[in-house]
Design a protein around this motif. Structure first.
Motif, short mmCIF file in Angstrom:
data_model
loop_
_atom_site.label_atom_id
_atom_site.label_comp_id
_atom_site.label_asym_id
_atom_site.label_seq_id
_atom_site.Cartn_x
_atom_site.Cartn_y
_atom_site.Cartn_z
N VAL A 40 0.86 -1.18 0.00
CA VAL A 40 0.00 0.00 0.00
C VAL A 40 0.90 1.23 0.00
O VAL A 40 1.72 1.41 0.91
CB VAL A 40 -0.94 0.00 1.21
CG1 VAL A 40 -1.83 1.23 1.19
CG2 VAL A 40 -1.79 -1.26 1.22
N PRO A 41 0.82 2.09 -1.01
CA PRO A 41 1.81 3.17 -1.17
C PRO A 41 1.97 4.06 0.06
O PRO A 41 3.10 4.37 0.46
CB PRO A 41 1.28 3.96 -2.37
CG PRO A 41 0.49 2.97 -3.15
CD PRO A 41 -0.13 2.06 -2.15
N PRO A 56 8.38 1.49 -10.78
CA PRO A 56 8.35 2.96 -10.69
C PRO A 56 7.39 3.45 -9.62
O PRO A 56 6.29 2.91 -9.44
CB PRO A 56 7.88 3.39 -12.09
CG PRO A 56 8.15 2.22 -12.96
CD PRO A 56 8.01 1.01 -12.11
N ARG A 57 7.81 4.48 -8.92
CA ARG A 57 6.98 5.12 -7.90
C ARG A 57 7.15 6.63 -8.03
O ARG A 57 8.22 7.11 -8.39
CB ARG A 57 7.35 4.66 -6.48
CG ARG A 57 6.84 3.27 -6.13
CD ARG A 57 5.34 3.26 -6.04
NE ARG A 57 4.79 1.96 -5.69
CZ ARG A 57 4.29 1.11 -6.57
NH1 ARG A 57 4.32 1.42 -7.86
NH2 ARG A 57 3.77 -0.03 -6.18
N PRO A 58 6.09 7.40 -7.75
CA PRO A 58 6.19 8.86 -7.90
C PRO A 58 7.11 9.48 -6.87
O PRO A 58 7.34 8.92 -5.79
CB PRO A 58 4.74 9.32 -7.72
CG PRO A 58 4.10 8.25 -6.91
CD PRO A 58 4.75 6.96 -7.32
N ALA A 59 7.62 10.66 -7.21
CA ALA A 59 8.51 11.37 -6.29
C ALA A 59 7.75 12.01 -5.15
O ALA A 59 8.31 12.29 -4.09
CB ALA A 59 9.30 12.44 -7.05
N ARG A 60 6.45 12.24 -5.35
CA ARG A 60 5.64 12.91 -4.32
C ARG A 60 4.28 12.25 -4.25
O ARG A 60 3.64 12.01 -5.29
CB ARG A 60 5.50 14.39 -4.65
CG ARG A 60 4.61 15.17 -3.68
CD ARG A 60 4.36 16.57 -4.17
NE ARG A 60 3.35 17.26 -3.36
CZ ARG A 60 2.70 18.34 -3.74
NH1 ARG A 60 2.96 18.86 -4.93
NH2 ARG A 60 1.80 18.90 -2.96
N LEU A 116 0.33 12.38 -2.47
CA LEU A 116 -0.65 13.22 -1.79
C LEU A 116 -1.23 12.45 -0.61
O LEU A 116 -1.52 11.25 -0.71
CB LEU A 116 -1.79 13.60 -2.76
CG LEU A 116 -1.42 14.53 -3.91
CD1 LEU A 116 -2.61 14.69 -4.84
CD2 LEU A 116 -0.96 15.87 -3.40
N SER A 117 -1.41 13.14 0.49
CA SER A 117 -1.99 12.51 1.68
C SER A 117 -3.10 13.40 2.22
O SER A 117 -2.82 14.49 2.74
CB SER A 117 -0.91 12.29 2.75
OG SER A 117 -1.48 11.71 3.91
N PRO A 118 -4.36 12.96 2.09
CA PRO A 118 -4.81 11.72 1.44
C PRO A 118 -4.92 11.91 -0.06
O PRO A 118 -4.85 13.04 -0.57
CB PRO A 118 -6.19 11.51 2.07
CG PRO A 118 -6.68 12.90 2.31
CD PRO A 118 -5.47 13.71 2.70
N PRO A 119 -5.12 10.82 -0.83
CA PRO A 119 -5.35 10.96 -2.28
C PRO A 119 -6.56 11.84 -2.55
O PRO A 119 -7.54 11.81 -1.82
CB PRO A 119 -5.58 9.51 -2.74
CG PRO A 119 -4.95 8.66 -1.68
CD PRO A 119 -5.10 9.40 -0.39
N HIS A 147 -3.04 10.21 -6.72
CA HIS A 147 -2.24 9.85 -5.55
C HIS A 147 -0.83 10.41 -5.57
O HIS A 147 -0.19 10.50 -4.52
CB HIS A 147 -2.17 8.32 -5.41
CG HIS A 147 -1.89 7.86 -4.01
ND1 HIS A 147 -2.01 6.57 -3.61
CD2 HIS A 147 -1.50 8.54 -2.90
CE1 HIS A 147 -1.73 6.46 -2.32
NE2 HIS A 147 -1.39 7.64 -1.88
N GLY A 148 -0.29 10.79 -6.72
CA GLY A 148 1.07 11.28 -6.72
C GLY A 148 1.48 11.87 -8.04
O GLY A 148 0.73 11.86 -9.03
N PHE A 149 2.73 12.40 -8.08
CA PHE A 149 3.29 13.04 -9.25
C PHE A 149 4.68 12.47 -9.52
O PHE A 149 5.47 12.26 -8.59
CB PHE A 149 3.42 14.56 -9.03
CG PHE A 149 2.16 15.22 -8.54
CD1 PHE A 149 1.21 15.68 -9.43
CD2 PHE A 149 1.93 15.36 -7.18
CE1 PHE A 149 0.05 16.27 -8.97
CE2 PHE A 149 0.78 15.96 -6.72
CZ PHE A 149 -0.17 16.41 -7.62
N PHE A 150 4.96 12.24 -10.77
CA PHE A 150 6.30 11.81 -11.17
C PHE A 150 7.13 13.05 -11.54
O PHE A 150 6.60 14.04 -12.04
CB PHE A 150 6.24 10.87 -12.36
CG PHE A 150 5.69 9.51 -12.02
CD1 PHE A 150 6.51 8.50 -11.57
CD2 PHE A 150 4.32 9.26 -12.13
CE1 PHE A 150 6.01 7.26 -11.26
CE2 PHE A 150 3.81 8.01 -11.83
CZ PHE A 150 4.66 7.01 -11.37
#
Length: 500
Positions: free
Chosen positions: A380-381, A403-407, A409-412, A496-499
């Motif tokens: 779970v990320p 691959p996983r994003p650099a940032r 968001l909490s929460p998505p 959920h995130g940004f690359f």
């Protein structure tokens, strides 16, 4: 402006002697003697609900609360335990002391930013005490007298006043909040003076003639007209260096010069003990008996006198010398073993020492704002990482290869999408009112819930997609569910995130 926290421990004697071993319905009291009378000195919540109060005769208490468990009071042990608790509170500020018989006092002037602000500091203090089984009420005000009054008569469980606004909130409190002897309070009640506001409006001279100077002293302390410094506790056997001055110092250059000399003396002491400083506390004793303090946290044990002196000198502008500093004390309140390392050979590349950089940044922005991320064994990320100190070693775990994003968001954040179910990425999505058309996408990557942690995740599924919009920005989005069965999720989409 000074900022002081007063912590009130209403059940301290009971919780010290019986930390959690008494059930919620067990009736427990502590018994002592008032002359030849045997009286109740402390009660727990169950006994308090039955109407028993401290000071009541033990015979009367046993009538009101049948089946009472009685333990002997230990005032000396309570005092010693409170002193140890004050040593524990030194983690928050160099100026912490017991406030006998039922509290602590902490001067947190200039220290709150290290904990994310005053509200975060007070919340962390109360949370940690609760974990130790200690009931606490805390108040933060401009001076010790106001904080003491608010902690005992207003906090539920906390009360924070804005800087410069401590005086007005005291006016509605009872005169008992002024720490007056019972004889004086009884006399004030006979005169109809029951609130602090009544005293603030009354003529001073007649009250002083009738009750003595203590009444006006306590009133002035509560409103900050008379200083009441915190006599901080000191851990035993802590390396320190001190210097007294026959003429008080006011010039910044003189303070900087003597600070450097104290650092050199302290580092020499640390060298003889093969120890390095992880935390330094510099105390400034002013001629008006006020005590100010600077705290310097370090990322690694240090004995480097020039560097430590520079870090302390950079913060001397935070200190108001007033009419002069008559004593300086530098204390290494946290030390660790220190070992010297041989420098690398010419053909080797020495690892860079990041500790000086981290120390400089921590002194400016606060140590809580500096951290690094470490992996956690979880698919779970949001559970797959945690914060650790900047120089802490990794615990042997490695980051996943996919691959996983650099940032993250909490929460998505929810997004509106157009997509072909069940396995196709969105054609476009709307996030924060902006529509983004998807130019490229990869996925899905299916992640299952951790059913061994929560029953609700037994069938939970997330399908993640890496998408790129027409501007080249890359996002990590997911659908809650498998696109078909509602038991696996709501089928809603989230960002959920940004690359990078």
């Amino acid at each position: 402006m000074s900022r002081v926290i007063s912590v009130f421990l209403p059940d301290w004697p009971i919780e010290r002697l019986a930390p959690g071993d008494a059930g919620p319905d067990q009736k427990l009291v502590l018994a002592g003697h008032d002359g030849r009378r045997r009286i109740v000195t402390a009660v727990n919540a169950a006994v308090r609900r039955a109407g028993v109060q401290p000071g009541m005769a033990m015979a009367q208490a046993q009538i009101l609360a049948p089946g009472l468990a009685v333990r002997p009071a230990d005032p000396a042990g309570d005092e010693e335990g409170l002193a140890k608790l004050a040593l524990w509170a030194l983690r928050y500020t160099p100026l912490a002391a017991p406030d006998q018989p039922d509290g602590l006092v902490l001067d947190v002037t200039g220290a709150a930013h290290l904990w994310g602000g005053e509200e975060a500091l007070v919340a962390d203090l109360c949370t940690r005490l609760a974990r130790r089984g200690i009931t606490a009420r805390a108040a933060l005000a401009d001076n010790r007298g106001a904080a003491h009054a608010l902690a005992r008569f207003a906090a539920n469980p906390t009360w924070l006043t804005r800087p410069g606004n401590s005086g007005p909130v005291l006016l509605s409190l009872p005169v008992a909040a002024l720490r007056l002897p019972q004889k004086i309070m009884d006399g004030l009640h006979k005169l109809g003076l029951r609130r602090i506001g009544d005293l603030a409006d009354a003529p001073r001279a007649p009250l002083t003639r009738r009750f003595g100077p203590e009444l006006q002293l306590r009133l002035d302390q509560a409103f900050g007209r008379v200083a009441e410094p915190v006599a901080a506790v000191a851990p035993p056997n802590v390396p320190e260096a001190a210097r007294d001055f026959p003429e008080p110092l006011t010039a910044p250059e003189a303070l900087a010069n003597h600070t450097g000399q104290l650092v050199e003396a302290l580092c020499a002491t640390l060298a003889t003990q093969a120890a390095g400083a992880r935390r330094l506390d510099l105390f400034f004793h002013r001629v008006d008996h006020a005590v100010l303090a600077l705290r310097l946290g370090l990322a690694a044990p240090r004995q480097d006198a020039p560097r430590l002196a520079r870090l302390l000198r950079e913060r001397l502008e935070e200190i108001d010398p007033g009419f002069g500093i008559e004593r300086l004390v530098l204390r290494a309140s946290w030390t660790e073993p220190f070992t010297l390392h041989q420098t690398a050979a010419l053909e080797q590349h020495a690892a860079p020492d990041l500790a000086p950089l981290i120390d400089t940044l921590a002194s400016r922005v606060g140590a809580h704002n500096l951290y690094r991320m470490a992996p956690v064994e979880s698919d779970v990320p949001e559970r797959s990482l945690r914060r650790i100190p900047p120089l802490a070693p990794l615990a042997g775990k490695a980051w996943p290869s996919w691959p996983r994003p650099a940032r993250l968001l909490s929460p998505p954040e929810p997004i509106a999408t157009m997509a072909l179910l069940p396995d196709h990425p969105p054609i476009s999505f709307i996030w924060r009112g902006v529509r983004r058309r998807v130019a490229r996408a990869d996925g899905p990557e299916r992640i299952f819930g951790e059913w061994w942690k929560r029953d609700a995740e037994l069938f939970a599924v997330r399908d993640y997609f890496q998408v790129e919009d027409e501007t080249g920005a890359r996002f990590w989005i997911f659908r809650a569910g498998d696109g078909e069965n509602t038991a696996t999720g709501s089928q809603a989409w989230f960002l959920h995130g940004f690359f990078a």
